[in-house]
Design a protein around this motif. Structure first.
Motif, mmCIF file in Angstrom:
data_model
loop_
_atom_site.group_PDB
_atom_site.id
_atom_site.type_symbol
_atom_site.label_atom_id
_atom_site.label_comp_id
_atom_site.label_asym_id
_atom_site.label_seq_id
_atom_site.Cartn_x
_atom_site.Cartn_y
_atom_site.Cartn_z
ATOM 1 N N PRO A 147 5.113 -21.639 -1.397
ATOM 2 C CA PRO A 147 6.140 -20.597 -1.343
ATOM 3 C C PRO A 147 6.360 -20.099 0.074
ATOM 4 O O PRO A 147 5.597 -20.423 0.997
ATOM 5 C CB PRO A 147 5.547 -19.498 -2.230
ATOM 6 N N ASP A 148 7.393 -19.309 0.237
ATOM 7 C CA ASP A 148 7.678 -18.663 1.511
ATOM 8 C C ASP A 148 6.577 -17.642 1.791
ATOM 9 O O ASP A 148 6.390 -16.686 1.037
ATOM 10 C CB ASP A 148 9.043 -17.975 1.423
ATOM 11 N N LEU A 149 5.828 -17.864 2.856
ATOM 12 C CA LEU A 149 4.777 -16.949 3.284
ATOM 13 C C LEU A 149 5.107 -16.458 4.684
ATOM 14 O O LEU A 149 5.400 -17.258 5.579
ATOM 15 C CB LEU A 149 3.408 -17.642 3.292
ATOM 16 N N GLU A 150 5.093 -15.168 4.878
ATOM 17 C CA GLU A 150 5.321 -14.546 6.177
ATOM 18 C C GLU A 150 6.682 -14.911 6.751
ATOM 19 O O GLU A 150 6.860 -15.001 7.978
ATOM 20 C CB GLU A 150 4.204 -14.926 7.151
ATOM 21 N N GLY A 151 7.651 -15.183 5.874
ATOM 22 C CA GLY A 151 9.002 -15.431 6.324
ATOM 23 C C GLY A 151 9.246 -16.768 6.981
ATOM 24 O O GLY A 151 10.276 -16.972 7.636
ATOM 25 N N ARG A 152 8.328 -17.734 6.791
ATOM 26 C CA ARG A 152 8.493 -19.034 7.441
ATOM 27 C C ARG A 152 9.343 -19.992 6.622
ATOM 28 O O ARG A 152 9.698 -21.063 7.088
ATOM 29 C CB ARG A 152 7.121 -19.674 7.706
ATOM 30 N N GLY A 153 9.655 -19.640 5.376
ATOM 31 C CA GLY A 153 10.374 -20.539 4.493
ATOM 32 C C GLY A 153 9.425 -21.307 3.600
ATOM 33 O O GLY A 153 8.199 -21.296 3.795
ATOM 34 N N ILE A 154 9.981 -21.965 2.594
ATOM 35 C CA ILE A 154 9.127 -22.763 1.720
ATOM 36 C C ILE A 154 8.732 -24.053 2.435
ATOM 37 O O ILE A 154 9.467 -24.565 3.287
ATOM 38 C CB ILE A 154 9.830 -23.083 0.379
ATOM 39 N N LYS A 155 7.570 -24.568 2.085
ATOM 40 C CA LYS A 155 7.038 -25.767 2.729
ATOM 41 C C LYS A 155 6.956 -26.884 1.703
ATOM 42 O O LYS A 155 6.447 -26.677 0.594
ATOM 43 C CB LYS A 155 5.652 -25.463 3.296
#
Length: 385
Positions: free
Chosen positions: A257-265
């Motif tokens: 999921p999107d963590l710390e605003g980096r986007g989904i991986k």
């Protein structure tokens, strides 16, 4: 550091295996030096990038399920000690195809060793996680206590904790040892001469470069592409806790999921081409992006046209079947080879550190034949994921 120094143990490599090994050795009272060519969590390392899934599920491989469970405990203890929240308990969702035995074997193993999990029907998945596309998915399994480690910062946290407890740190590259029997010292590119009772080479993809005659055919670094995609402004449905990390074993794909605003991986968990960690260009390919976009459209259809926000090229360092390598060098009685993370090793760093420290202490308890050098063949038949 002086040009010539003596230690109980010299650990070469400040990735997740080496950092945890140095930390555990120091906590047992050893005088330790930790050496790395580029620095902990650097962009060339297999322990770099922002995040890693930590899950207990390993099919029928109980050894790795137990190791992950122990490692998660040690990760959480360390993060509490250094007051850094680098583990997100998001849960981990296994997406199971009808003809996929791996999640079934995973459920059997987790039940056997009393690790909590929950089986979900497709209707329950749709209700709980409406973002997830269920093409070809028959059921799912949720590990509620698993989640995500913030990898780069976690390795740095272990290294800094080790230094704080007395480990000396040196950023330098180590030359290939030339003696045999009992290694007296190692030399670095900048002229340092380091003597120790034992030496641990936990160098990941650099192991076959330092010991080419022994390991060039046993450990193969491969090029792996990872992509991050931006989510709609103000939309939290693709961030934790609304969306957990997911694993589609049959399709060889996983997402976070999107963590710390980096986007989904998202990445494809299939071995790429051979790769040199020093000189290899870390630019993703259009073919890799196209394949991941197909996966994105299938599993998170609302994001099928999402923009790429980041892209990384890292590497796996693969043994023949995916088991770790933790064993004495056959030509030295005080040189330990520690590596072969094979794309799944990051989560196990704490257990690897404990295991290596116990071997150096002379303990015979719990020796695992699957980690031996003798078990590593030159022909690749991946069996551990």
């Amino acid at each position: 550091m002086q040009a010539s120094s003596t230690y109980d143990v010299a650990v070469v490599g400040a990735g997740v295996f080496g950092a945890w090994t140095a930390y555990q050795l120091r906590r047992s009272g050893k005088r330790v030096v930790l050496i790395d060519a580029y620095g902990p969590g650097n962009s060339r390392s297999s322990s770099g990038d922002e995040s890693r899934i930590i899950r207990m599920g390993y099919g029928a491989d109980e050894i790795y399920a137990r190791s992950a469970l122990r490692s998660l405990q040690l990760w959480r203890e360390l993060f509490a000690r250094v007051d850094q929240p680098l583990f997100h308990q998001t849960g981990v969702l296994w997406l199971a195809h009808e003809d996929d035995p791996y999640p079934l074997k995973t459920a059997e193993t987790l039940q056997k060793i009393a690790i909590p999990f929950e089986k979900l029907t497709t209707a329950e998945i749709s209700q709980r996680y409406p973002q997830i596309g269920l093409e070809r998915i028959s059921w799912a399994m949720l590990e509620p206590n698993s989640g995500v480690l913030l990898a780069r910062r976690a390795v740095q946290a272990v290294t800094f904790a080790a230094i704080k407890t007395g480990v000396e740190y040196l950023q330098d590259s180590v030359k290939t040892p030339t003696a045999t029997g009992k290694l007296d010292h190692i030399e670095t590119a900048s002229g340092n001469r380091i003597s120790a009772g034992n030496y641990v080479f936990a160098c990941g993809p650099w192991l076959p470069k330092i010991f080419p005659d022994l390991l060039a055919d046993r450990i193969h670094p491969t090029r792996q592409e990872v992509f991050y995609f931006g989510t709609p402004a103000g939309d939290r449905s693709f961030a934790a806790p609304a969306l957990p990390p997911w694993i589609d074993f049959k399709d060889e794909a996983y997402g976070l999921p999107d963590l710390e605003g980096r986007g989904i991986k998202i990445a494809v968990d299939r071995h790429g081409s051979e790769f040199d960690p020093d000189s290899g260009d870390r630019v993703v390919t259009s073919e890799g992006l196209a394949e991941v976009r197909q996966c994105l459209a299938r599993r998170l259809p609302a994001l099928k046209d999402a923009p790429v926000t980041e892209a990384r090229v890292c590497q796996y360092e693969n043994t023949s079947n995916g088991d770790f390598l933790i064993d004495l060098h056959p030509e030295f009685d005080n040189v330990w080879l520690v590596g072969g993370g094979s794309g799944h090793g990051f989560k196990h760093g704490p257990m690897v550190g404990e295991y290596v420290a116990a071997r150096i202490e002379g303990s015979k308890e719990g020796i695992e034949p699957r980690f031996s050098l003798a078990s590593k063949a030159s022909e690749h038949r991946r069996a551990v994921y």
